[in-house]
Design an enzyme around this catalytic site. Structure first.
Site, PDB file in Angstrom:
ATOM      1  N   LYS A 159       0.834  -1.225   0.126  1.00 13.59           N
ATOM      2  CA  LYS A 159      -0.062   0.139  -0.121  1.00 13.59           C
ATOM      3  C   LYS A 159       0.803   1.270  -0.076  1.00 13.59           C
ATOM      4  CE  LYS A 159      -3.295  -2.389   2.698  1.00 13.59           C
ATOM      5  NZ  LYS A 159      -4.142  -2.395   3.851  1.00 13.59           N
ATOM      6  N   ASP A 195      -6.411  -6.634   9.538  1.00 16.49           N
ATOM      7  CA  ASP A 195      -7.730  -6.179   9.351  1.00 16.49           C
ATOM      8  C   ASP A 195      -8.771  -7.297   8.889  1.00 16.49           C
ATOM      9  OD1 ASP A 195      -6.670  -6.305   6.959  1.00 16.49           O
ATOM     10  OD2 ASP A 195      -7.415  -4.452   6.312  1.00 16.49           O
TER      11      ASP A 195
END
Length: 460
Positions: A159, A195
């Site tokens: 990311k 997550d």
């Protein structure tokens, strides 16, 4: 709309992104093979789907109570949360979001963790819990190899993060060291999770048969409940007293060994070359929000060069890499048939102000093509996990900006999962309500309670 007749050149390009039912079955079979390799000790080093053990073995039972802190780091926004578990269906959350400067995500790792510790300290002082030694669950949405519930070693940044001195290190230890440097905070970090695990846990709080946590946002990944007997990378897996283990698949890397070449297009390869992690995160680059907009832009630019879109007229912005945001896809597809309000706004933002209605229909078709392929591939992954668990009735908890904001992504998932699943299998897809916060708190609650009463928390 008849795309083949109305804009044949665009239709021909988009045909490259079409995945047939047989190809979807092939994707499922190849992912299944990789997952089995990732779980097995002998083949784990060769698998690209690493299936990291989360060390989370206790799903919510409804007995969890108390105050817990949670951290959520998964992008350029960082959050601190104070979660109070009140009953078997009720929780209260207070949170604050801190925006990180780009220098933090590409600079020294020590500065990143000092920033996290500073935000945590400020938050705790604001809510007068800085000396309460509250249990804390840390949602850290990057690939981790976990040697324990509170021991997570970063295996690679994703990311856009590239902080020095973090890869190969225990993230919990780095945070504890940053907290210790401050000396003004008493916190007990009891768990670090991905997550997807947080999403699974949060949804299992209200849907007790939730067995899959899925993220489709900036990145994509999934976790699922596996039999502990199959998790060979867990030390003493064959003698574990608990039957199940939550596995963090890290499926974004699926295809890094070439097994997805049969579905990749020249545009996928262009996007890959523009990223800092070339030949990595192959599956993710076909699905997640970081890349979908760029795929659309590349197709649009190709058609502009050919003089097909916008009468060959362009703008400076459309030629800038990554300028077409994935959120634009959701906006364009939100227009009703024959309506172009959102498309007009997107085209205006891109400096493309001379579009005809045919141009706008073409743009919508391109967006639909890219998002449909993403949904098909995500569905393949979900069916792979459902088959692996042999779960004939399962709830799937989902979070992420692509899933939340794309107007048709949920319906596409339901459609394709239904087509691919074996007869008699049932599933429900639910939106996670703050999985990265409540999920981390629930893991922390289970960890604390399990130490106090090991027999209390079991799978139902």
């Amino acid at each position: 709309m008849n795309p083949q007749a109305e804009f044949p050149e665009a239709f021909e390009i988009c045909q490259q992104f079409t995945i047939s039912h047989d190809q979807m079955i092939e994707v499922i079979e190849r992912m299944t093979k990789e997952i089995k390799m990732g779980l097995a000790r002998d083949t784990h080093p060769r698998s690209v789907v690493k299936c990291h053990i989360s060390h989370v073995q206790d799903l919510p039972t409804g007995l969890e109570r108390g105050k817990f802190l949670a951290l959520d780091l998964g992008g350029t926004n960082f959050r601190v949360l104070l979660v109070t578990l009140i009953s078997d269906s009720e929780s209260d959350m207070i949170s604050k979001t801190y925006i990180m400067d780009k220098s933090l995500i590409i600079g020294p790792g020590s500065e990143l963790f000092d920033f996290i510790a500073e935000c945590l300290a400020k938050f705790c002082k604001d809510h007068q819990v800085e000396r309460d030694n509250l249990p804390l669950g840390f949602t850290f949405s990057f690939p981790l190899r976990q040697d324990g519930l509170a021991n997570g070693v970063l295996t690679a940044w994703t990311k856009g993060f590239s902080c020095d001195g973090v890869v190969g290190k225990n993230v919990v230890q780095l945070l504890n060291e940053a907290i210790a440097r401050r000396g003004d905070l008493k916190i007990n970090i009891v768990a670090i999770i991905n997550d997807t695990v947080g999403t699974l846990m949060s949804c299992a709080f209200s849907s007790r048969n939730c067995r899959i946590g899925l993220i489709v946002g900036t990145g994509t990944n999934a976790s699922y409940v596996e039999k502990t007997a199959n998790t060979e990378m867990l030390q003493n897996f064959h003698t574990s007293s608990k039957q199940n283990m939550v596995i963090n698949c890290e499926w974004g890397a699926f295809g890094d060994n070439g097994v997805l070449e049969f579905i990749k297009t020249s545009y996928d390869k262009q996007v890959d070359k523009q990223t800092p992690n070339v030949n990595k995160q192959t599956f993710e680059k076909c699905i997640s929000g970081m890349y979908l907009g760029e795929l659309v832009r590349l197709i649009v630019v190709d058609l502009i060069y050919r003089g097909i879109l916008f009468k060959g007229k362009s703008s400076e912005l459309v030629f800038q890499k990554w300028s077409f945001e994935t959120s634009f896809i959701s906006e364009v597809e939100s227009d009703a048939p024959g309506q172009y309000r959102n498309a007009n706004i997107v085209l205006d933002k891109m400096g493309l102000r001379q579009a005809t209605d045919v141009d706008k229909r073409c743009l919508r078709f391109i967006c639909q093509t890219i998002s449909t392929r993403a949904a098909k591939l995500t569905s393949c992954g979900l069916v792979c996990l459902i088959n692996k668990m042999n779960a004939n009735d399962v709830t799937i908890g989902v979070d992420g900006s692509v899933y939340r904001f794309h107007p048709k992504f949920h319906d596409l998932l339901v459609h394709y999962v239904s087509k691919l699943l074996r007869p008699g299998y049932h599933f429900h897809i639910v939106l996670s309500e703050d999985g990265s916060g409540r999920g981390a708190a629930l893991v922390a609650a289970a960890a604390v309670s399990n130490k106090q009463n090991p027999s209390k928390y079991t799978y139902q």
